[in-house]
Design a protein around this motif. Structure first.
Motif, PDB file in Angstrom:
ATOM      1  N   ILE A 142       0.817  -1.216   0.000  1.00 39.09           N
ATOM      2  CA  ILE A 142       0.000   0.000   0.000  1.00 39.09           C
ATOM      3  C   ILE A 142       0.853   1.269   0.000  1.00 39.09           C
ATOM      4  CG2 ILE A 142      -1.957  -1.120   1.126  1.00 39.09           C
ATOM      5  CD1 ILE A 142      -0.993   0.157   3.770  1.00 39.09           C
ATOM      6  N   TRP A 143       2.173   1.115   0.136  1.00 36.71           N
ATOM      7  CA  TRP A 143       3.083   2.267   0.176  1.00 36.71           C
ATOM      8  C   TRP A 143       4.474   1.765  -0.162  1.00 36.71           C
ATOM      9  CZ3 TRP A 143       7.547   3.521   2.795  1.00 36.71           C
ATOM     10  CH2 TRP A 143       7.893   4.865   2.916  1.00 36.71           C
ATOM     11  N   ALA A 144       5.225   2.549  -0.927  1.00 36.94           N
ATOM     12  CA  ALA A 144       6.570   2.146  -1.307  1.00 36.94           C
ATOM     13  C   ALA A 144       7.479   3.369  -1.361  1.00 36.94           C
ATOM     14  CB  ALA A 144       6.556   1.438  -2.659  1.00 36.94           C
ATOM     15  N   ASN A 145       8.773   3.121  -1.190  1.00 38.25           N
ATOM     16  CA  ASN A 145       9.744   4.212  -1.190  1.00 38.25           C
ATOM     17  C   ASN A 145      11.051   3.780  -1.837  1.00 38.25           C
ATOM     18  OD1 ASN A 145      12.254   5.111   0.976  1.00 38.25           O
ATOM     19  ND2 ASN A 145      11.262   6.702  -0.230  1.00 38.25           N
ATOM     20  N   ASP A 146      11.631   4.666  -2.628  1.00 39.13           N
ATOM     21  CA  ASP A 146      12.979   4.525  -3.163  1.00 39.13           C
ATOM     22  C   ASP A 146      13.391   5.880  -3.696  1.00 39.13           C
ATOM     23  OD1 ASP A 146      15.412   3.615  -4.392  1.00 39.13           O
ATOM     24  OD2 ASP A 146      14.534   1.631  -4.605  1.00 39.13           O
ATOM     25  N   TRP A 147      14.688   6.097  -3.802  1.00 43.07           N
ATOM     26  CA  TRP A 147      15.194   7.374  -4.290  1.00 43.07           C
ATOM     27  C   TRP A 147      15.684   7.293  -5.728  1.00 43.07           C
ATOM     28  CZ3 TRP A 147      20.112   7.643  -6.227  1.00 43.07           C
ATOM     29  CH2 TRP A 147      20.946   6.538  -5.954  1.00 43.07           C
ATOM     30  N   ASP A 148      15.875   6.086  -6.252  1.00 42.45           N
ATOM     31  CA  ASP A 148      16.504   5.893  -7.552  1.00 42.45           C
ATOM     32  C   ASP A 148      15.534   6.198  -8.692  1.00 42.45           C
ATOM     33  OD1 ASP A 148      17.425   4.324  -9.983  1.00 42.45           O
ATOM     34  OD2 ASP A 148      19.127   4.008  -8.648  1.00 42.45           O
ATOM     35  N   THR A 149      15.850   7.214  -9.481  1.00 40.58           N
ATOM     36  CA  THR A 149      14.959   7.652 -10.563  1.00 40.58           C
ATOM     37  C   THR A 149      14.800   6.593 -11.648  1.00 40.58           C
ATOM     38  OG1 THR A 149      15.522   9.978 -10.180  1.00 40.58           O
ATOM     39  CG2 THR A 149      14.589   9.408 -12.324  1.00 40.58           C
ATOM     40  N   SER A 150      15.889   5.907 -12.016  1.00 43.85           N
ATOM     41  CA  SER A 150      15.830   4.885 -13.058  1.00 43.85           C
ATOM     42  C   SER A 150      14.880   3.752 -12.665  1.00 43.85           C
ATOM     43  CB  SER A 150      17.232   4.327 -13.323  1.00 43.85           C
ATOM     44  OG  SER A 150      17.189   3.285 -14.268  1.00 43.85           O
ATOM     45  N   LYS A 151      14.990   3.302 -11.422  1.00 45.78           N
ATOM     46  CA  LYS A 151      14.104   2.229 -10.958  1.00 45.78           C
ATOM     47  C   LYS A 151      12.670   2.729 -10.805  1.00 45.78           C
ATOM     48  CE  LYS A 151      17.889  -0.008  -8.466  1.00 45.78           C
ATOM     49  NZ  LYS A 151      18.449  -0.318  -7.128  1.00 45.78           N
ATOM     50  N   PHE A 152      12.534   3.970 -10.352  1.00 40.47           N
ATOM     51  CA  PHE A 152      11.208   4.563 -10.190  1.00 40.47           C
ATOM     52  C   PHE A 152      10.459   4.577 -11.519  1.00 40.47           C
ATOM     53  CE2 PHE A 152       8.677   8.596 -10.277  1.00 40.47           C
ATOM     54  CZ  PHE A 152       7.662   8.180  -9.431  1.00 40.47           C
ATOM     55  N   GLU A 153      11.159   4.859 -12.600  1.00 39.99           N
ATOM     56  CA  GLU A 153      10.521   4.871 -13.918  1.00 39.99           C
ATOM     57  C   GLU A 153       9.992   3.486 -14.286  1.00 39.99           C
ATOM     58  OE1 GLU A 153      13.550   6.336 -16.485  1.00 39.99           O
ATOM     59  OE2 GLU A 153      13.296   8.433 -15.904  1.00 39.99           O
ATOM     60  N   MET A 154      10.780   2.458 -13.990  1.00 40.37           N
ATOM     61  CA  MET A 154      10.330   1.098 -14.290  1.00 40.37           C
ATOM     62  C   MET A 154       9.172   0.700 -13.379  1.00 40.37           C
ATOM     63  SD  MET A 154      13.902  -0.977 -15.038  1.00 40.37           S
ATOM     64  CE  MET A 154      13.019  -2.529 -15.290  1.00 40.37           C
ATOM     65  N   TYR A 155       9.275   1.050 -12.105  1.00 38.68           N
ATOM     66  CA  TYR A 155       8.206   0.733 -11.146  1.00 38.68           C
ATOM     67  C   TYR A 155       6.892   1.373 -11.598  1.00 38.68           C
ATOM     68  CZ  TYR A 155       5.953   0.057  -6.557  1.00 38.68           C
ATOM     69  OH  TYR A 155       5.113  -0.320  -5.537  1.00 38.68           O
TER      70      TYR A 155
END
Length: 381
Positions: free
Chosen positions: A37-50
């Motif tokens: 229900i909630w997620a966190n990361d700082w990496d922009t490259s991975k965020f785009e895939m997520y």
């Protein structure tokens, strides 16, 4: 297919995910009826895939040290795949206080900030190098940090090769407010080099009673390779293949020749190593992929050699193959460069390993905590 074909029909438990990467822990937990229900990361490259796979409506794209625990929603389970760059055997191993791996303490800060709302069950995933980093002091520090938040801890190791044809050993720390004890010293999960965790009088630990885990796979990589036409531009030209073969030791060339002149088509992975100051290629003998990694860890990419009937073709491993070897062949990588896919999956946790842990440990522990809470509420009435 953009989502896992094994998503549970109903979700009975909830999870928050730290260092979420591209969301493979989410995928594994969903197979066991646990909804992120909630997620966190700082990496922009991975965020785009997520975002392409799961959407970003519940994703906090920020440094974990900036996350306010009072704003994180209630959940039954917290999953954390904290950065391993400083702890990995392929990295600098500067320890848990290293520039990136110190993010573990940012995660601990968030849990502390949640106060009494913190999840009753926590899972920390990392490389097995955490167990030996600084003579075990880094793992001890992590375990003590959980103890200080009221959790008892268990530590196990699982190689994803028990589920998929990739050698990928990882360390998993279970932290539970209401532990279920009674497990044995099963060396498949708790090898001798982890035994000290349960002997250290300064650590509050428990042994979760896991069922028997599947045996290690001995084959399967050949079945996972991407179908590719003979004239596909991704195959290396003959001159490069010749250099590939010439760089090998005599032992390696003998191995390759046996595959080339076999009566069946087989695929193997190969790494480029530096031996005595010279670059050389080394091929695995078994039908299992080497551990998928990222270039950031100091490791070279894996090449794929397809051999048999007197021929050999070689190319780099594709993004689709990375996904399949992580148990996520369904993942939507449309329009994403292979280098970004390699990075996202190389840093991730294998879906079936998460699913097995979620079914056999996270869910039972979370459900047990719910029962404890019900009993406590009734006793106060």
């Amino acid at each position: 297919m953009t989502h896992s074909p094994l998503v549970a029909d109903q979700f009975s438990l909830t999870a928050i995910e730290f260092f979420a990467g591209i969301g493979l822990a989410r995928a594994g937990m969903s197979e066991a009826g646990i909804k992120t229900i909630w997620a966190n990361d700082w990496d922009t490259s991975k965020f785009e895939m997520y975002t392409q796979q799961w959407s970003s409506t519940h994703f906090v794209h920020a440094d974990v040290f900036t996350v306010d625990g009072t704003e994180v929603p209630n959940a039954d389970i917290a999953w954390s795949s904290s950065p391993c760059t400083d702890l990995s055997l392929a990295g600098k191993r500067s320890g848990i206080s290293g520039t990136e791996s110190s993010a573990f303490f940012g995660f601990i800060n968030v849990l502390e900030g949640m106060g009494d709302r913190r999840p009753k069950v926590v899972l920390l995933e990392n490389v097995v190098g955490l167990a030996s980093s600084h003579g075990g002091d880094d793992l001890r520090a992590a375990l003590k940090a959980f103890n200080e938040l009221g959790y008892a801890v268990d530590a196990i190791t699982i190689d994803a090769r028990r589920f998929i044809p990739q050698s990928r050993p990882r360390l998993f720390i279970l932290a539970a407010s209401n532990p279920i004890d009674g497990g044995t010293h099963d060396t498949a999960l708790r090898p001798d080099w982890l035994a000290w965790v349960h002997k250290d009088p300064g650590i509050r630990s428990f042994k979760f009673p896991f069922p028997a885990i599947p045996e290690l796979l001995t084959s399967g990589f050949t079945n996972e390779i991407e179908a590719m036409e003979y004239n596909d531009s991704r195959w290396w030209p003959q001159s490069r293949v010749d250099s590939f073969l010439q760089s090998m030791s005599e032992t390696q060339r003998t191995r390759v020749e046996a595959f080339i002149f076999a009566d069946q088509i087989q695929a193997r992975t190969a790494y480029r190593r530096t031996r005595n100051g010279h670059p050389t290629w080394e091929m695995r003998a078994d039908d299992i992929a080497g551990c998928l990694r990222t270039a950031r860890g100091g490791s070279s990419k894996q090449a794929v050699a397809v051999m048999g009937h007197g021929k050999i073709k070689v190319r780099w491993m594709t993004g689709k193959e990375y996904a399949r070897l992580m148990g996520a062949g369904w993942y939507n990588i449309t329009g994403i460069k292979d280098s970004q896919v390699h990075y996202g999956f190389g840093d991730a946790v294998a879906v079936p390993a998460v699913s097995w842990l979620a079914r056999h440990a996270l869910s039972p522990l979370a459900e047990y905590s719910k029962e404890i809470q019900k009993i406590e509420q009734l006793s106060r009435q």
